[in-house]
Motif scaffolding. Structure first.
Motif, PDB file in Angstrom:
ATOM      1  N   ARG A  96       0.836  -1.206   0.000  1.00 40.76           N
ATOM      2  CA  ARG A  96       0.000   0.000   0.000  1.00 40.76           C
ATOM      3  C   ARG A  96       0.869   1.253   0.000  1.00 40.76           C
ATOM      4  O   ARG A  96       1.901   1.318   0.668  1.00 40.76           O
ATOM      5  CB  ARG A  96      -0.903   0.032   1.231  1.00 40.76           C
ATOM      6  CG  ARG A  96      -2.098  -0.883   1.173  1.00 40.76           C
ATOM      7  CD  ARG A  96      -2.961  -0.677   2.408  1.00 40.76           C
ATOM      8  NE  ARG A  96      -3.419   0.693   2.504  1.00 40.76           N
ATOM      9  CZ  ARG A  96      -3.775   1.286   3.636  1.00 40.76           C
ATOM     10  NH1 ARG A  96      -3.681   0.632   4.776  1.00 40.76           N
ATOM     11  NH2 ARG A  96      -4.212   2.527   3.625  1.00 40.76           N
ATOM     12  N   GLU A 125       2.013   5.091   0.994  1.00 42.55           N
ATOM     13  CA  GLU A 125       1.940   5.864   2.228  1.00 42.55           C
ATOM     14  C   GLU A 125       1.643   7.322   1.903  1.00 42.55           C
ATOM     15  O   GLU A 125       2.240   7.918   1.013  1.00 42.55           O
ATOM     16  CB  GLU A 125       3.267   5.768   3.002  1.00 42.55           C
ATOM     17  CG  GLU A 125       3.604   4.353   3.460  1.00 42.55           C
ATOM     18  CD  GLU A 125       4.904   4.305   4.236  1.00 42.55           C
ATOM     19  OE1 GLU A 125       5.531   5.382   4.394  1.00 42.55           O
ATOM     20  OE2 GLU A 125       5.294   3.209   4.674  1.00 42.55           O
ATOM     21  N   ASN A 126       0.684   7.892   2.672  1.00 41.03           N
ATOM     22  CA  ASN A 126       0.305   9.304   2.536  1.00 41.03           C
ATOM     23  C   ASN A 126      -0.054   9.669   1.097  1.00 41.03           C
ATOM     24  O   ASN A 126       0.337  10.724   0.595  1.00 41.03           O
ATOM     25  CB  ASN A 126       1.425  10.210   3.052  1.00 41.03           C
ATOM     26  CG  ASN A 126       1.708   9.999   4.528  1.00 41.03           C
ATOM     27  OD1 ASN A 126       0.790   9.767   5.310  1.00 41.03           O
ATOM     28  ND2 ASN A 126       2.980  10.065   4.898  1.00 41.03           N
ATOM     29  N   ASP A 164      -6.153   8.724   6.562  1.00 41.33           N
ATOM     30  CA  ASP A 164      -5.296   8.032   7.529  1.00 41.33           C
ATOM     31  C   ASP A 164      -5.253   6.538   7.199  1.00 41.33           C
ATOM     32  O   ASP A 164      -6.282   5.906   6.940  1.00 41.33           O
ATOM     33  CB  ASP A 164      -5.851   8.249   8.937  1.00 41.33           C
ATOM     34  CG  ASP A 164      -4.864   7.790  10.015  1.00 41.33           C
ATOM     35  OD1 ASP A 164      -3.888   7.099   9.664  1.00 41.33           O
ATOM     36  OD2 ASP A 164      -5.085   8.097  11.193  1.00 41.33           O
ATOM     37  N   GLU A 165      -4.053   5.966   7.233  1.00 47.68           N
ATOM     38  CA  GLU A 165      -3.876   4.564   6.866  1.00 47.68           C
ATOM     39  C   GLU A 165      -4.496   3.598   7.871  1.00 47.68           C
ATOM     40  O   GLU A 165      -4.672   2.415   7.557  1.00 47.68           O
ATOM     41  CB  GLU A 165      -2.377   4.253   6.731  1.00 47.68           C
ATOM     42  CG  GLU A 165      -1.703   5.046   5.629  1.00 47.68           C
ATOM     43  CD  GLU A 165      -0.218   4.770   5.558  1.00 47.68           C
ATOM     44  OE1 GLU A 165       0.255   3.956   6.385  1.00 47.68           O
ATOM     45  OE2 GLU A 165       0.460   5.348   4.702  1.00 47.68           O
TER      46      GLU A 165
END
Length: 450
Positions: free
Chosen positions: A283, A285-286, A383-384
């Motif tokens: 996945r 990030e950000n 947010d993850e």
């Protein structure tokens, strides 16, 4: 009775028979599906039953649970409903090279140690089967192989050996001498399957049939083929990707909602015990336009990453693309955002993708698609540690979905800290230790949270 030959016309879609050619099938209403075939009239041979035919009352019928045979592959047992039912006829379909023969050879590898197994191949030679078996590892010496396409010979072998399990690879290569048409035709596939069905029911032999698929993704041959068998399994997945999904579309002995996930490796198919973790690997990030949603396949919750990319269109007609989900559903959700939320997406290109190549059509991923579209449109990452699920209606409301507690439990197991779910489903989630559950009534509430 003397045998004779006559011409009949069969519908390639449903197997309907007519004495003359028709442009439209009266049964399934499909156009230009009739093909001419020569059939033989006269006496036909059938498998002789050892049982006496008699009429019994319903109260006399015993309903003792049959002992299922475990294949050694938990993912396959899950799709079958707990294992193989003795005397059942199972059809396995899938694209060329997807791994149908590999899967069934692995079943033979495990069952041949305790059961008598016969593998009949009409497409590969004995040497080719041996080369594939060498890649998989050690095989039992009791596994019997037969390379034959004549159905009469195969029937004689099955009747004489009485194996517990027989594999027919594939039904399109089998040839019945009593049917005067080429192998793979509607008549050959139907009559050959009928003979195998009699063998399975009379002798109690479990038979797996491999079926080729058409460009539409359905099993080649008449539609009646799927009605004759007890179980229909489809092996899905991109042949260029490593994962495979085994999905049951018909099962007389279990649920049709379960799926099995496998990974194709050099030594064969390997079961994926935690598909959610596998689907979420890698996945970003950000990154805006990325959100994790939860879909349910049978009793198994799957966490999937939904990606969206929204940008200004340079043409008068905006382009919309959906990969892994329903294209029309994406257009509907974008219209909801424009009407109920006020986001001007009518002049934007939109691309929606479910990462990993998996395909999901459950309404529970609607809220995930909406959140991904909004995140990309506003260029704000989510947010993850947040997971979302819920069905979105035309009024912008977030509607309830089934089994929310199992979805939240799966999210907690993979380390998610917050779940955004429909407010009407909050009371159904009893165990919330270690995770925060937030209920939303509509899309606006969900947007304000993120």
């Amino acid at each position: 009775m003397a045998k004779g030959k006559k011409s009949v016309y069969f519908c390639q879609n449903c197997g309907h028979e007519e004495t003359k050619w028709l442009g439209q099938c009266p049964a399934c209403k499909e156009w230009n599906t009739f093909v001419e075939e020569k059939v033989t009239t006269g006496k036909t041979t059938a498998v002789k039953s050892q049982r006496e035919s008699k009429v019994v009352s319903l109260s006399e019928v015993r309903t003792d649970d049959q002992i299922r045979i475990e294949t050694g592959l938990e993912e396959l047992d899950r799709v079958l409903g707990g294992g193989i039912v003795p005397g059942s006829l199972i059809l396995v379909g899938g694209d060329p090279g997807i791994g149908k023969s590999t899967l069934l050879l692995q079943v033979c590898q495990r069952l041949a140690q305790e059961k008598s197994v016969l593998y009949v191949s009409g497409e590969e030679s004995l040497a080719q089967i041996k080369l594939r078996a060498n890649r998989m590892g050690q095989f039992c010496d009791d596994l019997k192989l037969l390379c034959e396409t004549n159905l009469d010979t195969i029937r004689n072998v099955i009747e004489s050996r009485r194996p517990d399990l027989a594999i027919i690879d594939s039904i399109q290569t089998m040839y019945n001498e009593e049917v005067a048409s080429a192998p793979g035709s509607v008549s050959q596939v139907r009559e050959s399957t009928n003979v195998l069905m009699q063998l399975a029911k009379v002798l109690g032999v479990t038979i797996f049939i491999v079926g080729h698929v058409t460009k539409e993704g359905t099993v080649a041959g008449p539609r009646v083929l799927e009605h004759m068998v007890d179980t229909v399994l489809y092996f899905e997945g991109d042949r260029h990707a490593s994962y495979r999904i085994l999905r049951g579309v018909k099962n007389r002995f279990g649920s049709t909602n379960e799926i099995g996930v496998f990974e194709m490796r050099q030594n064969g198919l390997v079961e994926v015990e935690n598909p959610s973790e596998y689907m979420l690997s890698g996945r970003p990030e950000n990154a805006s336009g990325s959100v994790v949603a939860c879909s349910l396949e049978g009793t198994r919750p799957l966490l999937i990453e939904i990606q969206a990319l929204v940008c200004q269109s340079n043409f008068g007609m905006p382009r919309r693309t959906a990969t892994g989900t329903d294209y029309n559903r994406v257009n509907l959700l974008m219209a909801v955002l424009e009407k109920r939320i006020g986001l001007h997406m009518s002049n934007c290109d939109a691309y929606v993708n479910i990462a990993g190549g998996i395909r999901m059509n459950e309404p529970a991923i609607d809220l995930g698609i909406v959140m991904a579209l909004v995140s990309s449109y506003k260029n704000r990452p989510i947010d993850e540690t947040i997971l979302v699920f819920g069905e979105v209606g035309l009024s912008g409301e977030v509607r309830a979905v089934n089994m929310p507690e199992q979805r939240v439990a799966e999210a907690r197991k993979l380390g998610f800290e917050t779940c955004i779910i429909p407010e009407v489903s909050v009371h159904m989630v009893k165990e919330t230790t270690g995770i925060k559950v937030i209920g939303v009534k509509n899309v606006s509430d969900a947007m304000n949270l993120i």
